[in-house]
Design an enzyme around this catalytic site. Structure first.
Site, mmCIF file in Angstrom:
data_model
loop_
_atom_site.group_PDB
_atom_site.id
_atom_site.type_symbol
_atom_site.label_atom_id
_atom_site.label_comp_id
_atom_site.label_asym_id
_atom_site.label_seq_id
_atom_site.Cartn_x
_atom_site.Cartn_y
_atom_site.Cartn_z
ATOM 1 N N GLY A 165 42.032 50.000 37.629
ATOM 2 C CA GLY A 165 41.857 48.552 37.626
ATOM 3 C C GLY A 165 43.047 47.864 36.972
ATOM 4 O O GLY A 165 43.847 48.488 36.268
ATOM 5 N N CYS A 166 43.152 46.575 37.203
ATOM 6 C CA CYS A 166 44.307 45.843 36.680
ATOM 7 C C CYS A 166 44.254 45.725 35.164
ATOM 8 O O CYS A 166 45.225 46.012 34.472
ATOM 9 C CB CYS A 166 44.401 44.471 37.342
ATOM 10 S SG CYS A 166 42.858 43.549 37.387
ATOM 11 N N TYR A 167 43.099 45.316 34.621
ATOM 12 C CA TYR A 167 43.000 45.241 33.161
ATOM 13 C C TYR A 167 43.221 46.619 32.528
ATOM 14 O O TYR A 167 43.986 46.747 31.568
ATOM 15 C CB TYR A 167 41.633 44.692 32.743
ATOM 16 C CG TYR A 167 41.402 43.218 32.970
ATOM 17 C CD1 TYR A 167 42.221 42.270 32.382
ATOM 18 C CD2 TYR A 167 40.342 42.763 33.741
ATOM 19 C CE1 TYR A 167 41.989 40.900 32.557
ATOM 20 C CE2 TYR A 167 40.099 41.400 33.917
ATOM 21 C CZ TYR A 167 40.932 40.476 33.326
ATOM 22 O OH TYR A 167 40.695 39.140 33.492
ATOM 23 N N THR B 169 44.936 49.146 33.523
ATOM 24 C CA THR B 169 46.348 49.526 33.566
ATOM 25 C C THR B 169 47.106 48.935 32.383
ATOM 26 O O THR B 169 47.833 49.635 31.666
ATOM 27 C CB THR B 169 46.991 49.051 34.883
ATOM 28 O OG1 THR B 169 46.365 49.736 35.974
ATOM 29 C CG2 THR B 169 48.488 49.330 34.897
#
Lengths: 356, 356, 356, 356
Positions: free
Chosen positions: C159-161, C163
């Site tokens: 996921g972006c968060y 990462t």
């Protein structure tokens, strides 16, 4: 089209020193419709001798005054209350000159917020010009210093970040619900908080679409926050404070994380906040599942507070939103004036937020 | 904290049909502080039975009403004036039911703007439900139809683009200063003009930072503009109208180019505009070298007009800015109500723009 | 104008399942210039049978493929590697069908990130369709699972968060520099992270200029973060995670606060990070006094990290910026593909950020 | 991570004079990935002796060069091609010094765009320093001066507005489809076109959310547009040109209205444009019903063109979008370099737009 004409009665005469900056023009936006006030004098060093409607085209046709260079005698002659919307250092010099002339002074700069001249010197890089006035100045957060404001001659409007953080934290600290050593504060601000002075990080093409942290753990509002939290509980409090800047204009959102001393659920905490702020006209405790948004308070004097508890880590998260130019500056200054002048505190400040 | 409490006197009771859309919520923002009005009823089909402060969190604590499904008898029982802030087609049906019940109706949709039912059908794809009411409806641009509004029972608030274009063009056409065959209009709007209905082009990530033209030479406001310009000079006028959408929320900027019949300099033209609009409280003719900006009128009912002449090509360029939700919709509707109800036209509308 | 034509050599054939969403279109933007890849198949349920250049006008003239409905056999016939850029639940069903057909699968959804099917069910509200594949899937953060990726058949792009948070925290936790019970994470995201699905909070007029917290202490990326942090140090870690949404499109900024186990100054910590990431092409440790900005990484695969220490409270503040659609999604997925296919990890990803 | 290392072959050595402004940094963004080029020298007066990765943090780790003060000999020693990304007046002085040293010069300023020194003086307020070079300079719009560019020593990259307007108008004028006296041009630009110099109208809080016209009928790009249109048809053309500024960073949208000499439908016109531009790699004629959007070209060298006809008024509306920093400046300059150096014109410029 001046609404002040409609009213009779004796008006309070107010002057705005530093009318061309963002807090100055926001004072004008709010004072123009304040029914108990007459704006009588404006000063601006950069726009001396210019009509205000040229300086601030949004006010074209609404206010027929010309900016002058600051002259304390001239200002005091026309005003009962003087708002100082000038940079720090300039403000304290002006206050020293104005107060003996019999006016009340409400300073929007940082000059009278820190009680200890040594702390002032450390963070603002200058000796304080009037340490004795520091003792007299009232920290103009009406929700906590209302009584002192009623008799104040000199009020120091709080910083924008401190306003959001203190309104969000006081109930928890006063009730000893959280560990004062556990406070982590991340706050997000729009660009207007940095003022109208040109600076590359505030250049449109640089800031638009940007999100960043700045002055991490070394922002000048940190000692102000710590001073007031320490006064609140009677012993030294230190916080970790990280401010952020995003590509918007108005609004501060503060997210405060703290460790609960004993387990509490969010319902208990909401009840605490609701009861704490029940008579406050400008603090809104949001219902379950709702969190503040800066746009829901934009242009208004509201401070919105939302609450969550992470039971697993026994932490509470308090989220607070204000418009930095209103409740974080000019609106709060007018609220303080209302208290100082014996008016209904809400006068001139019953503005619904501008949404969308 | 309801300011309406402060006043005594008999209030005008108003209802807002369609309170949860952008023009509906903007009506509420303005009416909450209108000293001669009491908001008595709200309807919303999507949010029926929800308190308005849940539907519009920005109004939390400011208005204690619950949205109902629209019921004409119920609405008429509680209101002297009804604002229709619902989509076209829905609005005309509501007006047909409300008017016989004795209320005044101010429609913010397009349903009563076009006088010719055939033109309505062509552009809105439906037969008009009340062609006889079309004849009675007054086009609610107070600057031009003030007299007719004083006795109107049904008012049709103009579209946002037409408001800007007509206020910018009327003096030139009335005085026969420009060739009516030469009109080229490019207008730029923010997203709020498209309403609150979800649509991919209005999805944040799509529109942010974007600039585009849309409905080139086929926007529904074109026939409305042409109808009013034609009435203005008594013969058919056709315009080239290209609307644009940019990634902002509020504001319309219309740039109108027209060929001068005889050479005129910008000073002569400014004098014409100033004299034409000298008694208008909401039209501001900007001084030499200044041009309107949407942000200088944001949140206010002002219409700002700037002028330039390109002597080489003998063309005049008129630039007009309004806030599409205020002077282009809800503010103008309230201005019309003030006229219809015999109030000072400026009542409740003396709002300085929100800048920055 | 297809750059793939310039190159000879055997290309890796790739398919993008779900080409019309934001991560799908970002894959195309990056893959079009990837010198070792040929895009051979696109699917989209909403735009089946539409040429991609109609679906994504920005790619007009750059890619001559038509979207099809997803058919696993058809996709597998044309591709060596399949990217799944579809919503969770849909993705795991597609993976189950594709893997037996001999292709490698890189999933950008959440379906193969959580190792424990019970945790998946708790947070995504569905039974996992392929618990056995969960065991096989490699968490595609190349900086930590590079070795496992070289032989992987199924990769789960983080996921972006997570990462941003994991790249920011791993060195501190691995080296036991901070107390794992002290982690407070506030993260700010732009709107593209929420995808292309219409939703009122993502409507332009609602989000523009707005700053808010959401899913406070209950975001789905929290268990993903905790899973990986726990694996990192071999025991359970819990964090307080508050995501925020602001009116920008791209970028995540994560601000992580943690208590130091023993006093360390920022220089020591920077040395630790620099040495930890010295061979990583996409992690940039910023020099003293500089902090990450989302716009400084926009459109690139970089992860920028800045550090500060608050010696008074003995806390470290780690600030991390990524472009959520690149290093937080599609760029990272391509980086993983490069590793899985034995290419130079940087291939196709040497993109300078788009600034301003 | 410098991609230039990967390649062997003889590289063209390029220098960027004025690397710290927006067109300078955009040149670097594009040249870093240009396979036939090696960046060998950078100059900046404001950041002399600073590593470029400090000056432009987005390039941190991507380019290991230090900015120097401009010294023509030093620059010429290291470069085959010199890009001038400095303000007008400075640029012509630099060109005068550089050309005799045997380098090719591509000037992104306005100094070599206007052929007539008298016109230059009128609009730029200074005598031209090198009127003889004016005759030699090639106006670097490759779509129209490709042949001349192949042998040019000095190229003048067109202004951003002229690029959009000329690409939009040339087919109509060349084919005598429209009346050259009827041209009305409204164009909308983002803030990056105004450069990196601090200025109150470009201060974030002033411009965000704003839409305005500026320099109405008196912008410096007007004579440039008129010069090229006049050359195009061999007689004097005058236009009405109104530029607008909106709160976005990148992109120009030009809306051109012209009267058709004889009736034509939009299909005929689209066929004309398609055939006119059929071999142009960077001009995209959009299909029926589609109009350009700045965000669909952002970060790319594309020029998108859409067409409409208002048959009632017999006018054509041409809408053109470019990224002002790419096709309107640095991308176009590199395209010109490719032509001048005998490379494939598309080299280094095959960049998909960054959307969303």
């Amino acid at each position: 089209m001046n609404p002040q004409m409609d009213d009779t009665g004796q008006k309070i005469r107010v002057a705005v020193v530093g009318a061309s900056g963002y807090t100055g023009m926001e004072l004008l936006r709010l004072l123009i419709n304040h029914p108990a006030v007459e704006i009588t004098a404006l000063t601006s060093e950069s726009y001396a001798d210019s009509p205000i409607e040229e300086v601030l085209p949004s006010l074209f046709g609404m206010l027929k005054l010309t900016c002058k260079k600051f002259d304390p005698r001239e200002v005091a002659k026309h005003a009962d209350v003087v708002f100082l919307a000038v940079p720090h250092k300039t403000a304290m010099a002006a206050a020293v000159e104005l107060l003996p002339l019999g006016v009340k002074v409400i300073d929007l700069s940082a000059d009278f917020r820190l009680r200890d001249p040594a702390v002032y010197r450390q963070w603002y890089g200058a000796d304080h010009a009037a340490p004795e006035l520091l003792k007299e100045a009232v920290y103009a957060l009406p929700e906590f210093y209302r009584q002192q404001l009623t008799t104040a001659r000199l009020a120091a409007a709080p910083g924008c970040y401190p306003t959001a953080v203190l309104l969000g934290l006081f109930p928890l600290l006063k009730r000893e619900v959280v560990d004062p050593c556990s406070l982590v504060i991340d706050a997000i601000s729009g660009a207007s908080g940095a003022g109208r002075k040109l600076d590359l990080p505030l250049h449109f093409a640089e800031l638009e679409g940007n999100v960043k942290a700045y002055k991490v753990a070394c922002h000048r509002h940190m000692p102000e926050i710590e001073q007031e939290l320490s006064r609140c509980i009677g012993r030294d409090v230190m916080v970790t404070f990280t401010p952020h800047l995003v590509g918007t204009v108005r609004g501060i959102l503060a997210t405060i994380t703290a460790t609960l001393v004993t387990s509490k659920d969010v319902k208990e905490l909401r009840t605490l906040y609701q009861s704490w702020y029940q008579d406050e006209p400008f603090v809104r405790i949001l219902p379950d599942g709702r969190f503040p948004e800066t746009k829901q308070v934009r242009g208004s004097n509201f401070c919105d507070i939302g609450l969550a508890v992470d039971a697993r880590t026994r932490r509470v998260i308090v989220v607070v939103a204000i418009d930095n130019l209103v409740k974080g500056a000019s609106g709060q200054a007018i609220q303080a004036m209302n208290v100082m002048m014996g008016l209904d505190e809400r006068t001139g400040l019953r503005l619904p937020p501008l949404f969308p």
